[in-house]
Write a protein that holds these residues in place. Structure first.
Motif, PDB file in Angstrom:
ATOM      1  N   TYR A 365      14.377  -2.575  -9.181  1.00 11.78           N
ATOM      2  CA  TYR A 365      13.051  -2.097  -8.796  1.00 11.78           C
ATOM      3  C   TYR A 365      12.061  -2.731  -9.757  1.00 11.78           C
ATOM      4  CZ  TYR A 365      15.111   1.601  -5.910  1.00 11.78           C
ATOM      5  OH  TYR A 365      15.803   2.286  -4.952  1.00 11.78           O
ATOM      6  N   VAL A 366      10.819  -2.879  -9.301  1.00 12.02           N
ATOM      7  CA  VAL A 366       9.735  -3.328 -10.181  1.00 12.02           C
ATOM      8  C   VAL A 366       8.481  -2.545  -9.798  1.00 12.02           C
ATOM      9  CG1 VAL A 366      10.488  -5.682 -10.779  1.00 12.02           C
ATOM     10  CG2 VAL A 366       9.327  -5.273  -8.603  1.00 12.02           C
ATOM     11  N   VAL A 367       7.536  -2.515 -10.728  1.00 12.09           N
ATOM     12  CA  VAL A 367       6.291  -1.778 -10.481  1.00 12.09           C
ATOM     13  C   VAL A 367       5.118  -2.723 -10.649  1.00 12.09           C
ATOM     14  CG1 VAL A 367       4.911   0.226 -11.146  1.00 12.09           C
ATOM     15  CG2 VAL A 367       7.378   0.258 -11.483  1.00 12.09           C
ATOM     16  N   PHE A 374      -0.738   1.800  -8.495  1.00 17.26           N
ATOM     17  CA  PHE A 374       0.625   1.311  -8.701  1.00 17.26           C
ATOM     18  C   PHE A 374       1.371   1.246  -7.379  1.00 17.26           C
ATOM     19  CE2 PHE A 374       3.529   4.991  -8.214  1.00 17.26           C
ATOM     20  CZ  PHE A 374       2.608   6.032  -8.103  1.00 17.26           C
ATOM     21  N   ARG A 375       2.391   0.405  -7.379  1.00 15.98           N
ATOM     22  CA  ARG A 375       3.259   0.304  -6.206  1.00 15.98           C
ATOM     23  C   ARG A 375       4.674  -0.006  -6.679  1.00 15.98           C
ATOM     24  NH1 ARG A 375       2.438  -3.576  -0.774  1.00 15.98           N
ATOM     25  NH2 ARG A 375       4.638  -3.461  -0.215  1.00 15.98           N
ATOM     26  N   ILE A 376       5.634   0.780  -6.212  1.00 17.20           N
ATOM     27  CA  ILE A 376       7.038   0.552  -6.569  1.00 17.20           C
ATOM     28  C   ILE A 376       7.642  -0.363  -5.500  1.00 17.20           C
ATOM     29  CG2 ILE A 376       9.291   1.633  -6.970  1.00 17.20           C
ATOM     30  CD1 ILE A 376       7.777   4.255  -7.619  1.00 17.20           C
ATOM     31  N   HIS A 377       8.333  -1.396  -5.933  1.00 17.18           N
ATOM     32  CA  HIS A 377       9.023  -2.309  -5.012  1.00 17.18           C
ATOM     33  C   HIS A 377      10.511  -2.253  -5.314  1.00 17.18           C
ATOM     34  CE1 HIS A 377       5.167  -4.585  -4.296  1.00 17.18           C
ATOM     35  NE2 HIS A 377       4.944  -4.186  -5.529  1.00 17.18           N
ATOM     36  N   ASN A 378      11.335  -2.265  -4.288  1.00 17.67           N
ATOM     37  CA  ASN A 378      12.776  -2.380  -4.564  1.00 17.67           C
ATOM     38  C   ASN A 378      13.179  -3.855  -4.499  1.00 17.67           C
ATOM     39  OD1 ASN A 378      12.320  -2.349  -1.844  1.00 17.67           O
ATOM     40  ND2 ASN A 378      13.988  -0.948  -1.331  1.00 17.67           N
TER      41      ASN A 378
END
Ligand SMILES: Cc1ncc(COP(=O)(O)O)c(C=O)c1O
Length: 446
Positions: A365-367, A374-378
């Motif tokens: 995951y990255v932010v 903010f946005r969390i990405h897998n």
């Protein structure tokens, strides 16, 4: 790691009353909703009340709201200074054909803060602001075309929405993305007048803007596009866009409808952009409908009809209505440099809290994000553009599981777009978000 079906354990989502309203809504709205962006996974949650950082739904369940009406409510819900200002103005009438002192006050505030704005016009939505900015650029340059970046959302004006919903089967070559129409039946002439560029690619920006310059009125640039990935803009890319635009007399429109919330002077100042026009919306209405287009006096003169017909007519029955004007003023006045510094530090605390969990657990995951966004990405690495942020079906399922898990823990977490903080939140709220994220990871097969 991906794709475990998750049942909500805490909050009952959606509750019985929401489900009842949803079935009534199915009978009166196409698809059961009256704006396509409403969350329907699994079905809409109807809200009875918002207060500060929290929402209460019609079933009496309370949620920490990380959407804030798609990043509008920078002070959270029912912000007392806005309620006071609006309550006062309601007694005096809500809309007139004549101007009011309130529009002058909000305009003065924005002009004094945002370096690229000498003159401003108010409208009712961000969509309208972008539409009028494009019309202004066309009238100023005498050219029809619009260049924009793949996957960036700019509202619903045809030339602004081309290229915003591509997927691997429609988007074509990475260097010259297809101007994917936003809806079936969109006139092909719209796509003919749009140049879609990859975000964060300085070479393509330089080459393609130069090659199409004789038809381009403007470049529509959101410096950190929410749906495009909430990607960090590479300074070399920004410089390439602005310098090439200048060289060929193409106007730069910085779409800050969302990202104005990145700082006291807005996003273009934060990222060193000197645009010809800026579009704003969301926070500047304090929770009421608004949009604005502003820029240099020279370009904004296309709206000046004082010596004969304006080059661009801009009206709007509700434009600059006193309710939106006083609400916006109350909201923006309270957003001093200290308030923005606190939003920045809460955002940093959240992004670094999430990132620490990710590296401790060694998960993919990255932010992304900045300031209060903010946005969390897998994903294994930070996406730099729309294609890199685009989720595979497995990844989309995993993000939907995450969102549902957050709901079960009484947190509304938007996915596929920016989530945001508000001045109504506390460090305890921030730490609670990090905790819930870690609990979600505990549920995933490692
Ligand atoms: C960058 C950007 N531009 C334009 C718009 C359109 O604004 P509105 O929804 O007020 O029409 C949005 C809305 O989310 C946006 O994020």
């Amino acid at each position: 790691m991906m794709g475990k079906s998750m049942k909500c354990s805490g909050a009952d989502f959606p509750g019985l009353k929401s489900r009842e309203l949803s079935s009534r809504a199915q009978k009166v709205f196409p698809g059961g909703i009256t704006r396509s962006t409403v969350e329907r996974d699994p079905s809409p949650c109807y809200i009875s009340k918002g207060s500060g950082a929290y929402l209460t739904d019609v079933d009496g369940q309370k949620f920490l709201d990380l959407s804030n009406n798609f990043t509008t409510l920078i002070h959270g819900h029912a912000y007392p200074p806005v309620i006071e200002a609006v309550s006062r103005v309601l007694q005096d009438g809500t809309c007139f054909s004549n101007p009011t002192a309130h529009e002058v006050a909000l305009a003065e505030l924005l002009v004094s803060r945002i370096p690229a704005i000498d003159k401003i016009r108010f409208v009712n939505t961000g969509t309208e602001a972008v539409m009028f900015a494009i019309k202004a650029a066309r009238a100023f340059t005498g050219r029809p075309g619009v260049a924009k970046f793949e996957g960036s959302y700019h509202g619903s004006y045809d030339w602004a929405e081309v290229g915003q919903v591509g997927n691997p089967s429609t988007w074509g070559d990475a260097d010259s993305p297809v101007p994917v129409p936003a809806y079936e039946g969109m006139p092909t002439s719209v796509a003919d007048d749009c140049l879609i560029l990859p975000f964060n690619d300085p070479d393509q920006a330089r080459q393609q803007i130069a090659a199409s310059a004789d038809r381009l009125a403007c470049i529509l640039l959101d410096p950190m596009p929410s749906c495009g990935g909430l990607n960090h803009p590479d300074p070399e890319f920004i410089a390439a866009v602005v310098e090439t635009a200048r060289e060929y007399g193409v106007l730069v429109i910085c779409d800050e409808v969302l990202n104005l919330r990145q700082g006291y002077q807005g996003a273009s100042a934060r990222y060193g952009i000197e645009p010809d026009l800026i579009t704003a919306g969301k926070i500047i209405g304090g929770g009421f409908p608004i949009g604005a287009v502003g820029g240099s006096s020279r370009v904004m003169s296309v709206f000046d009809g004082s010596n004969g017909p304006a080059k661009v007519g801009q009206a709007g029955t509700f434009s600059a209505n006193p309710v939106s004007m006083v609400a916006g003023y109350a909201c923006m006045e309270a957003l001093d440099e200290t308030a923005f510094a606190r939003l920045d530090s809460m955002g940093d605390r959240l992004r670094s809290g999430l990132s620490d969990v990710i590296s401790r657990r060694n998960v993919h995951y990255v932010v992304s994000g900045a300031a209060s966004l903010f946005r969390i990405h897998n994903k294994a690495t930070l996406p730099e553009n729309y294609r890199e942020a685009h989720t595979t079906p497995d990844e989309a399922k995993n993000m939907s599981d995450m969102k549902r898990y957050f709901l079960s823990q009484n947190i509304i977490l938007p996915i596929g777009r920016a989530a945001c903080l508000s001045t109504a939140m506390t460090d305890a709220d921030i730490d609670g978000i990090v905790e819930v994220f870690e609990k979600f990871l505990n549920l995933e097969p490692q």
